[in-house]
Motif scaffolding. Structure first.
Motif, short mmCIF file in Angstrom:
data_model
loop_
_atom_site.label_atom_id
_atom_site.label_comp_id
_atom_site.label_asym_id
_atom_site.label_seq_id
_atom_site.Cartn_x
_atom_site.Cartn_y
_atom_site.Cartn_z
N SER A 37 8.45 -1.31 -8.72
CA SER A 37 8.32 -2.76 -8.81
C SER A 37 7.21 -3.16 -9.78
O SER A 37 7.37 -4.06 -10.61
N GLN A 38 6.07 -2.47 -9.67
CA GLN A 38 4.95 -2.79 -10.56
C GLN A 38 5.25 -2.36 -11.99
O GLN A 38 4.79 -3.00 -12.94
N ARG A 47 13.67 -5.80 -12.17
CA ARG A 47 13.63 -4.50 -11.51
C ARG A 47 14.96 -3.74 -11.66
O ARG A 47 14.98 -2.51 -11.75
#
Length: 144
Positions: A37-38, A47
């Motif tokens: 996600s990051q 994503r």
């Protein structure tokens, strides 16, 4: 080990650049945590690009994270800042609780004094006064 792209796919290039920044501990857009996600946030892409379109880059990132086996300095700094803020928050909560308790004590004292004042001011009109009990530390006003 970097995964430089030989294609002209801008999404893929931004994912690779974001992967390198995260693993180096120099994030620009994300928290610095080493997660898919990051990585997507850092790359500025959705994503699903990592989970459906560029699975090889997702797997490469996960393998590099596992091989690195450490927390990036940028993210660990944010964790330590969070811990410090949490400690300060806990101190402030305790301070507020102490102030609230003190406020209750003062309110009770003011209430007691106002009742005593009302009873004593009624003495002028011939009312019967029942003195309120005082603590032994309180100065006696009748001794003057």
């Amino acid at each position: 080990m970097t995964a430089r792209s030989t294609t002209t796919d801008p999404v893929r290039d931004s994912i690779v650049a974001a992967m390198d920044r995260l693993l180096a501990g120099t994030p620009l857009r994300s928290s610095g945590r080493l997660s898919i996600s990051q990585l997507a946030i850092e790359a500025g892409v959705k994503r699903w690009h990592l989970t459906h379109q560029h699975l090889d880059l997702k797997e490469l990132f996960q393998a590099r994270v596992k091989a690195q086996d450490s927390t990036p300095a940028a993210f660990s700094k944010k964790l330590s800042e969070r811990d410090e803020l949490k400690r300060k928050y806990d101190e402030l909560r305790q301070h507020c609780a102490d102030l609230e308790e003190r406020l209750r004590v003062y309110a009770a004292a003011i209430n007691l004094l106002s009742l005593e004042n009302a009873a004593l001011s009624g003495r002028e009109a011939g009312a019967r006064v029942i003195p309120l009990p005082r603590s032994p530390e309180a100065p006696d006003s009748t001794s003057e």
